[in-house]
Design an enzyme around this catalytic site. Sequence first.
Site, short mmCIF file in Angstrom:
data_model
loop_
_atom_site.label_atom_id
_atom_site.label_comp_id
_atom_site.label_asym_id
_atom_site.label_seq_id
_atom_site.Cartn_x
_atom_site.Cartn_y
_atom_site.Cartn_z
N CYS A 172 -5.60 -7.64 5.39
CA CYS A 172 -6.89 -7.00 5.63
C CYS A 172 -8.02 -7.51 4.73
O CYS A 172 -9.10 -7.86 5.22
CB CYS A 172 -6.78 -5.48 5.43
SG CYS A 172 -5.26 -4.74 6.02
N CYS A 213 -1.74 -6.21 2.93
CA CYS A 213 -3.15 -5.86 3.10
C CYS A 213 -4.04 -6.54 2.07
O CYS A 213 -5.04 -7.17 2.41
CB CYS A 213 -3.33 -4.35 3.03
SG CYS A 213 -5.05 -3.83 3.22
N SER A 256 0.81 -1.22 0.00
CA SER A 256 0.00 0.00 0.00
C SER A 256 0.84 1.27 0.00
O SER A 256 0.58 2.21 -0.76
CB SER A 256 -0.93 -0.01 1.21
OG SER A 256 -1.80 -1.12 1.17
N GLY A 257 1.85 1.33 0.87
CA GLY A 257 2.68 2.53 0.95
C GLY A 257 3.54 2.73 -0.28
O GLY A 257 3.67 3.84 -0.80
N HIS A 279 -32.11 7.76 17.10
CA HIS A 279 -32.80 6.67 17.80
C HIS A 279 -33.67 5.88 16.84
O HIS A 279 -34.28 6.46 15.94
CB HIS A 279 -33.66 7.26 18.92
CG HIS A 279 -34.37 6.24 19.74
ND1 HIS A 279 -33.73 5.47 20.68
CD2 HIS A 279 -35.68 5.84 19.72
CE1 HIS A 279 -34.62 4.65 21.23
NE2 HIS A 279 -35.80 4.87 20.67
N GLU A 315 -26.24 5.85 19.61
CA GLU A 315 -26.80 6.97 20.37
C GLU A 315 -26.28 7.01 21.81
O GLU A 315 -26.27 8.07 22.45
CB GLU A 315 -28.32 6.92 20.36
CG GLU A 315 -28.93 5.76 21.13
CD GLU A 315 -30.46 5.78 21.07
OE1 GLU A 315 -31.05 6.73 21.59
OE2 GLU A 315 -31.03 4.83 20.48
N ARG A 326 0.92 -16.73 26.42
CA ARG A 326 1.65 -16.71 27.69
C ARG A 326 1.09 -15.67 28.65
O ARG A 326 1.32 -15.73 29.85
CB ARG A 326 3.14 -16.45 27.45
CG ARG A 326 3.48 -15.09 26.91
CD ARG A 326 5.00 -14.91 26.86
NE ARG A 326 5.63 -15.86 25.96
CZ ARG A 326 6.91 -16.19 26.01
NH1 ARG A 326 7.68 -15.67 26.94
NH2 ARG A 326 7.42 -17.03 25.14
N GLU A 381 8.65 -5.68 -6.90
CA GLU A 381 7.87 -6.49 -5.95
C GLU A 381 8.18 -7.95 -6.22
O GLU A 381 8.01 -8.44 -7.33
CB GLU A 381 6.38 -6.20 -6.12
CG GLU A 381 5.47 -7.16 -5.35
CD GLU A 381 5.78 -7.26 -3.87
OE1 GLU A 381 5.97 -8.39 -3.37
OE2 GLU A 381 5.87 -6.20 -3.21
N LYS A 419 -8.84 -11.38 5.01
CA LYS A 419 -9.29 -11.61 6.39
C LYS A 419 -10.72 -11.09 6.57
O LYS A 419 -11.56 -11.78 7.16
CB LYS A 419 -8.35 -10.90 7.35
CG LYS A 419 -8.77 -10.96 8.81
CD LYS A 419 -7.88 -10.07 9.66
CE LYS A 419 -8.12 -8.60 9.33
NZ LYS A 419 -7.23 -7.71 10.13
N GLU A 462 -8.63 -12.41 15.90
CA GLU A 462 -9.48 -12.35 14.71
C GLU A 462 -9.62 -13.72 14.07
O GLU A 462 -10.72 -14.16 13.72
CB GLU A 462 -8.89 -11.35 13.71
CG GLU A 462 -9.06 -9.90 14.12
CD GLU A 462 -8.33 -8.94 13.22
OE1 GLU A 462 -8.71 -7.75 13.18
OE2 GLU A 462 -7.36 -9.36 12.54
N GLY A 495 2.88 -12.07 16.50
CA GLY A 495 3.43 -10.77 16.16
C GLY A 495 4.07 -10.75 14.78
O GLY A 495 4.26 -11.78 14.13
N TYR A 554 -4.24 -9.00 18.12
CA TYR A 554 -5.49 -8.88 17.38
C TYR A 554 -5.58 -9.86 16.22
O TYR A 554 -6.66 -10.37 15.91
CB TYR A 554 -5.71 -7.44 16.90
CG TYR A 554 -4.80 -6.97 15.79
CD1 TYR A 554 -5.17 -7.11 14.46
CD2 TYR A 554 -3.58 -6.37 16.06
CE1 TYR A 554 -4.36 -6.68 13.43
CE2 TYR A 554 -2.75 -5.94 15.04
CZ TYR A 554 -3.14 -6.09 13.74
OH TYR A 554 -2.32 -5.67 12.72
N ILE A 555 -4.44 -10.20 15.59
CA ILE A 555 -4.49 -11.15 14.48
C ILE A 555 -4.91 -12.53 14.99
O ILE A 555 -5.75 -13.21 14.39
CB ILE A 555 -3.13 -11.22 13.76
CG1 ILE A 555 -2.82 -9.88 13.10
CG2 ILE A 555 -3.11 -12.34 12.73
CD1 ILE A 555 -1.45 -9.81 12.45
N ASP A 611 4.96 -0.46 7.42
CA ASP A 611 5.26 -1.37 8.53
C ASP A 611 6.75 -1.61 8.72
O ASP A 611 7.18 -1.97 9.82
CB ASP A 611 4.57 -2.72 8.31
CG ASP A 611 3.06 -2.64 8.42
OD1 ASP A 611 2.54 -1.52 8.63
OD2 ASP A 611 2.40 -3.68 8.30
N GLY A 667 -1.78 -13.80 21.35
CA GLY A 667 -2.86 -13.08 22.02
C GLY A 667 -3.15 -11.72 21.44
O GLY A 667 -3.94 -10.96 21.99
#
Length: 451
Positions: free
Chosen positions: A48, A43, A14-15, A434, A439, A199, A35, A51, A182, A261, A178-179, A302, A176
């Site tokens: 991303c 991603c 992406s970058g 509402h 809200e 751990r 590449e 996933k 998920e 990680g 987020y990956i 990254d 533990g």
Amino acid sequence: MSFDYDLFVIGGGSGGVRAARIAAAEHGARVALAEEYRMGGTCVIRGCVPKKLMVYASGMPGAVEEARAYGWDAQIGGFDWTAFRAKLDAELTRLEKIYRAGQQNAGVTVYDQRATVAGPHEVRLADGQVVTTKHILVATGGRPFVPDFPGREHVLTSNEIFQLPELPKRLLIVGGGYIACEFAGIMAGLGVQVTQINRSALLRGFDAECRDLIVAQMQAHGIAIHTGIVIDRIEKTDAGLKIHGSDLRDDTFDAVLYATGRVPYTEGLGLAEAGVELAENGAVKVDDWSQTNIPSIYAVGDVTDRIQLTPVAIREGHAFADTVFGAMPRKVDHDLVASAVFTQPEFGTVGLSEEAARERGPIEVYVSAFRPMRSSFAGADDRVLMKLVVCKETQRVLGCHIVAPDAGEMIQMVAIAIKMGATKAQFDATCAVHPTMAEELVTMRKPVRHA
């Protein structure tokens, strides 16, 4: 000195693609990009996008169950992983073509091979060719980290999980973050028996009250979670992968996913040899302008280990191109960057957690936890949590945390207000929509605690 290119970008994520396209199409630079795998980077190809599509797929059984609660005669059969994977592969190929076309239309020369830094103004391609360039941009992203232990060759990472020939019946997820969380939700939703070990506590670094709710909901959805466990070795047997060094009741699994990680992908790039300063974990050290200690070499995304999020990498790449080639110098603001964790339930967050804010001074904490109307009517026990962390002195909202369906969509809007410096009084002055879950963000009048 005459160079082959004004800019050579290493990495088509992406970058990198944003920097190359802006430099070439908008600022007239002669640009090349290399590449070694597939255009689109982590991603698009192995992060991303696939996933999130798997999150959607894993949520279908729950949607059908909810439909029955709402009066529909709804049924669901088995999940066809082979069919899904074929469609997923086709979608990723489509997106890759779009990324490639964007480079070609901008006039960027694309090399489909590995490239390494050979000097401050030189890049060596895998075919042996050496090209010269006025500027080098390193945008190689990160890679999954798996610690060294006997049997590590038997484990999967997030790179391989999308390419499984078939889904395992029993899956162990180690990690533990987020990956890991998920994928635990994804695989459980697809009918896999999931055990997750770590751990220490899950989702460390996030707001504790929110992560506790997420973990409880994960367990309620059938995910077995164990902490305080470290694997010593993994042995491949006829029955599956046997885990040693744990106290699990069932220590044999069909597959083991390590999500422990990610580390910057700089190994073997020639950066240290070129004199570029690297951090202990291999990250490229850069200043606020994404420039390294070698004036002609820059890095974004990254690989710099600043904030590992795709939109951040895109902004860094764009700012680099504008600064170096467009005579429009600007830095990227890394403060108050919102993010979403696609656990089930989803988690959206921006700003300081309650724990981090407490260390800075007196705060007020506003919380609303409840069963949302949709789930309550269906008889489900799912819960939602809305939380605002407010500076007691200035009344400025320091953080917002949402655990709820589509939390990512909500936090994007809230992030605008918080980025603008909104106060609790301004939240209160906003009329509620509402009936919605959101809200609650503007109807919490009294703090539940002070700290």
